[in-house]
Write an enzyme that holds these catalytic residues in place. Structure first.
Site, PDB file in Angstrom:
ATOM      1  N   ASP A 193      -7.897  11.989  -4.197  1.00  0.00           N
ATOM      2  CA  ASP A 193      -8.877  11.363  -2.735  1.00  0.00           C
ATOM      3  C   ASP A 193      -7.711  11.617  -1.233  1.00  0.00           C
ATOM      4  OD1 ASP A 193     -10.241  10.092  -5.028  1.00  0.00           O
ATOM      5  OD2 ASP A 193      -9.563   8.268  -4.746  1.00  0.00           O
ATOM      6  N   LYS A 212     -13.422  10.913   0.612  1.00  0.00           N
ATOM      7  CA  LYS A 212     -14.389  10.807   0.973  1.00  0.00           C
ATOM      8  C   LYS A 212     -13.959  10.916   2.645  1.00  0.00           C
ATOM      9  CE  LYS A 212     -16.961   8.915  -2.544  1.00  0.00           C
ATOM     10  NZ  LYS A 212     -18.005  10.241  -2.525  1.00  0.00           N
ATOM     11  N   GLY A 241      -3.787   3.376  -4.934  1.00  0.00           N
ATOM     12  CA  GLY A 241      -3.712   1.576  -4.911  1.00  0.00           C
ATOM     13  C   GLY A 241      -3.923   1.315  -6.390  1.00  0.00           C
ATOM     14  N   ASP A 242      -5.084   1.279  -6.571  1.00  0.00           N
ATOM     15  CA  ASP A 242      -5.021   1.021  -8.596  1.00  0.00           C
ATOM     16  C   ASP A 242      -6.096   1.335  -8.680  1.00  0.00           C
ATOM     17  OD1 ASP A 242      -4.581  -0.930 -11.089  1.00  0.00           O
ATOM     18  OD2 ASP A 242      -6.430  -1.058 -10.549  1.00  0.00           O
ATOM     19  N   ILE A 250      -9.286  -1.298  -8.506  1.00  0.00           N
ATOM     20  CA  ILE A 250     -10.057  -2.104  -7.584  1.00  0.00           C
ATOM     21  C   ILE A 250     -10.063  -1.297  -6.319  1.00  0.00           C
ATOM     22  CG2 ILE A 250      -8.554  -3.636  -5.572  1.00  0.00           C
ATOM     23  CD1 ILE A 250      -8.553  -4.663  -8.812  1.00  0.00           C
ATOM     24  N   THR A 258      -2.330  -2.270  -6.056  1.00  0.00           N
ATOM     25  CA  THR A 258      -3.388  -2.424  -5.230  1.00  0.00           C
ATOM     26  C   THR A 258      -2.546  -2.742  -3.776  1.00  0.00           C
ATOM     27  OG1 THR A 258      -5.128  -2.909  -4.686  1.00  0.00           O
ATOM     28  CG2 THR A 258      -4.176  -4.882  -4.835  1.00  0.00           C
ATOM     29  N   MET A 260     -10.518  -1.979   4.026  1.00  0.00           N
ATOM     30  CA  MET A 260     -12.563  -1.160   4.701  1.00  0.00           C
ATOM     31  C   MET A 260     -13.160  -1.944   5.477  1.00  0.00           C
ATOM     32  SD  MET A 260     -12.416   1.527   1.560  1.00  0.00           S
ATOM     33  CE  MET A 260     -12.862  -0.108   0.250  1.00  0.00           C
ATOM     34  N   GLY A 310       0.256   1.017   6.303  1.00  0.00           N
ATOM     35  CA  GLY A 310       1.050  -0.459   5.295  1.00  0.00           C
ATOM     36  C   GLY A 310       2.119   0.474   4.137  1.00  0.00           C
TER      37      GLY A 310
END
Length: 317
Positions: free
Chosen positions: A100, A122, A154-155, A158, A183, A234, A263
């Site tokens: 991703d 995306k 992340g996870d 999630i 996450t 988001m 982060g």
């Protein structure tokens, strides 16, 4: 074979590998992946790509050594050091990695050179693959007998659509497994010195995707309760609706909020204010991505926990 190809031995530490790959010369394929992730080129204008913009599989035969399998792997909040050992091992053993947009280059550099990389990220306002097309890629690659890593920021479960992909794999009788990741809410809050729970201030945490705000979200009253921390993924583009929904449901204007951008990285930004200023602050930070919004009394603890001498020694400076 390039002269600077890494010789990965079992005794080599993950830290050494990360340091070495960050300095290696990129191949044409790696450069293409980087450019595509930033929207600079159109995969379909290149040779040897399929209709999704990925390298053609052709008529390769199913491996007779082992059955294909898909691992849904959480890459964590974009810091290679925060990968789990299990996730690292999965990447090293993969034959195909489908990744991703939020998977950073530092983590992509850990992918072995022989491994095929397929970008399916995306970007807001730009053409991207639909979920059904991503599912098709995973199924197709696994049915060719390949070991596939579906790498997600992340996870996987999630806000990562990992559940949808798992259902698609099961429907086609494709073996899969899940490797959890840190996450963003947990990783970014911790790196910002904001405890999501704290005795006497917050007894629970609710994670909400900001995309929900674009629809008819009518559960604001359920989110507003004493002793709870809210984290919006988001949510920057929906800050006006988030602020209005929380205020109209009775949350105090003085409730502390934080916007955390990039982060767990050296580019991390943490902006603290109060709920009445959320919309204004979000407009000032427009374009900051990825970003989280944390709402709750625990945000006020950052000032005491992020003392000057601690900040100077921070891992993310």
């Amino acid at each position: 074979m390039r002269a600077n190809k890494l010789n990965l031995k079992k005794t080599t530490s993950i830290e050494t590998i990360i340091k070495d790959v960050s300095n290696k010369e990129l191949t044409n394929e790696e450069t293409r992946n980087i450019e595509a992730r930033n929207g600079y080129i159109d995969y379909q204008s290149l040779n040897n790509v399929d209709k999704w913009g990925n390298r053609k599989v052709g008529d390769k035969k199913r491996s007779n050594k082992k059955a294909g399998k898909v691992l849904l792997v959480g890459a964590g909040p974009n810091d290679p050091d925060l990968l789990t050992v299990k996730a690292y091992k999965a990447i090293q053993q993969a034959e195909v990695v489908v990744f991703d947009r939020l998977v950073g280059q530092g983590i992509l550099n850990l992918i072995p050179e022989h491994c095929e990389q397929i970008y399916v990220g995306k970007r807001c306002g730009q053409p991207s693959l639909k979920q059904d097309e991503i599912n098709h890629i995973l199924i197709e690659q696994a049915k060719l007998g390949k070991q596939v890593v579906r790498l997600k920021g992340g996870d996987p479960f999630i806000f990562g659509r990992g559940g949808e992909e798992a259902f698609a794999l099961i429907a086609q009788q494709v073996s899969y497994d899940v490797i959890p990741g840190i996450t963003a809410a947990i990783g970014c809050a911790a790196s910002s010195k904001i405890p999501l729970t704290h005795r006497g201030l917050s007894r629970s945490v609710t994670l909400v995707t900001g995309h929900v705000m674009a629809g008819a979200f009518d559960s604001w009253s359920g989110l507003v309760s004493t002793g709870q921390t809210l984290v919006f993924y988001m949510g920057l583009e929906q800050a006006e609706k988030i602020q209005a929904g929380l205020l109209n449901s009775g949350l105090s204007k003085q409730t502390p909020i934080a916007i955390i951008g990039n982060g767990c990285s050296k580019n991390q930004q943490v902006h603290v204010n109060k709920l009445s200023e959320l919309c204004c602050l979000s407009n000032q930070l427009k374009g900051l991505t990825p970003a989280l919004i944390v709402v709750g009394e625990v945000v006020s603890l950052r000032e005491k926990l992020n003392v000057e001498w601690v900040e100077e020694l921070s891992l993310y400076q």
